[in-house]
Design an enzyme around this catalytic site. Structure first.
Site, PDB file in Angstrom:
ATOM      1  N   GLY A 124       0.075   1.226   7.369  1.00 18.12           N
ATOM      2  CA  GLY A 124      -0.389   1.950   6.201  1.00 18.12           C
ATOM      3  C   GLY A 124      -1.638   1.308   5.636  1.00 18.12           C
ATOM      4  CB  CYS A 125      -4.449   2.661   3.661  1.00 17.22           C
ATOM      5  SG  CYS A 125      -3.550   3.674   2.459  1.00 17.22           S
TER       6      CYS A 125
END
Length: 308
Positions: free
Chosen positions: A112-113
């Protein structure tokens, strides 16, 4: 030549991955037209025809795609959060898990970012024993709205009056399991995400009360551990330890970028530090990481096609 199918190529992440791959002679893209891109039979055929499939889908649709690919030898990169802590999947953060692990994997889950920034800062320090695994970490972060999906993009781009959007207020954000698992923590951090009116860009910060941590690690030791962790990385850059700048800015007009910049800011007496990661939520936080993983899985130069 490697045959690649992007399942979910019409979404933000899928479009950016396609843009990075078009024109590269190492790949042949398998494309579905608008009428067939949600058709199960067409997707199954494409998944089976591909050497590598990249899933840019909601979690349940990504799980469905994996089922559709059963019986084929297709390797998969999943950009959703469906498999980030799942058995049998390699976590696609090359700088933390090792390039060989990704190169040899059949199933790779893109990070995920927000976790990309958090893990880049914290995981090496926990591994080095500088911060205990049971430390009560907190992480504050802001992101461009492009990471929020179609509905949020529409809200921000329809002449919205939103200046700042805090969310995850129920303290159960879906990124927490991967933050905890891949940093090796005893408990999840307190995570405070927010969205700002910029299309792309992200700042992730982990504040540390160093004077309260057992052994009182000094900022130089933290910086040295991060420097050692990323010494061979062509993607991650660590700023020198020294006087802090007056400010860090995100620009509304930022261009696509696939790097990751890390900072250690410290109080003069060394009693406190702010660990900060700056990245593009659509770059190293999504599409850029997928391309990096794809390159490794195909035996290509790690940074081919990346904007650094």
């Amino acid at each position: 030549m490697h045959r690649v199918f992007i399942d979910g190529a019409a979404g933000t992440t899928g479009l950016e991955i396609r843009a990075r791959l078009e024109g590269r002679g190492e790949f042949e893209l398998i494309l579905l037209d608008e009428a067939r891109r949600k058709d199960g039979a067409a997707r199954r055929a494409a998944l089976h025809a591909a050497d590598i499939a990249i899933l840019c889908l909601p979690d349940e649709a990504a799980k469905e795609a994996v089922r559709l690919a059963e019986g084929a030898a297709t390797r998969i990169i999943d950009a959703s959060s469906a498999h980030r802590v799942a058995p049998g999947w390699v976590y696609g953060f090359a700088e933390l898990v090792g390039r060989d692990a990704i190169a040899n994997a059949r199933f790779v889950s893109n990070p995920g970012c927000y976790p990309t920034g958090f893990l880049a800062l914290v995981a090496p320090l926990v591994r080095a024993g500088l911060i205990p695994a049971d430390w009560p970490f907190t992480v504050h972060a802001v992101s461009g709205y492009s990471g929020g999906g179609t509905a949020l993009i529409a809200r921000f781009e329809a002449e919205s009056d939103i200046a700042f959007r805090a969310y995850g207020l129920g303290l159960a954000h879906k990124h927490l399991p991967e933050m905890q698992a891949h940093a090796g923590l005893a408990r999840p951090p307190v995570f405070s995400p927010a969205v700002i009116p910029a299309h792309r860009g992200m700042v992730v910060e982990v504040p540390l009360a160093l004077a309260a941590i057992p052994g009182r690690p000094d900022p130089a030791a933290l910086h040295a551990a991060l420097a050692a962790a990323y010494a061979q990385s062509p993607v991650v850059r660590l700023a020198p330890l020294g006087p802090a700048p007056a400010e860090l800015l995100l620009s509304k007009s930022s261009a696509p970028w696939d790097g990751l910049h890390l900072h250690v800011f410290a109080a003069p007496d060394g009693a406190q530090a702010r660990l900060v990661a700056v990245l593009d939520n659509l770059g190293k936080g999504a599409s850029g990481a997928a391309i990096q993983n794809l390159n490794l899985m195909c035996g290509l130069p790690e940074t081919a096609g990346l904007v650094l």
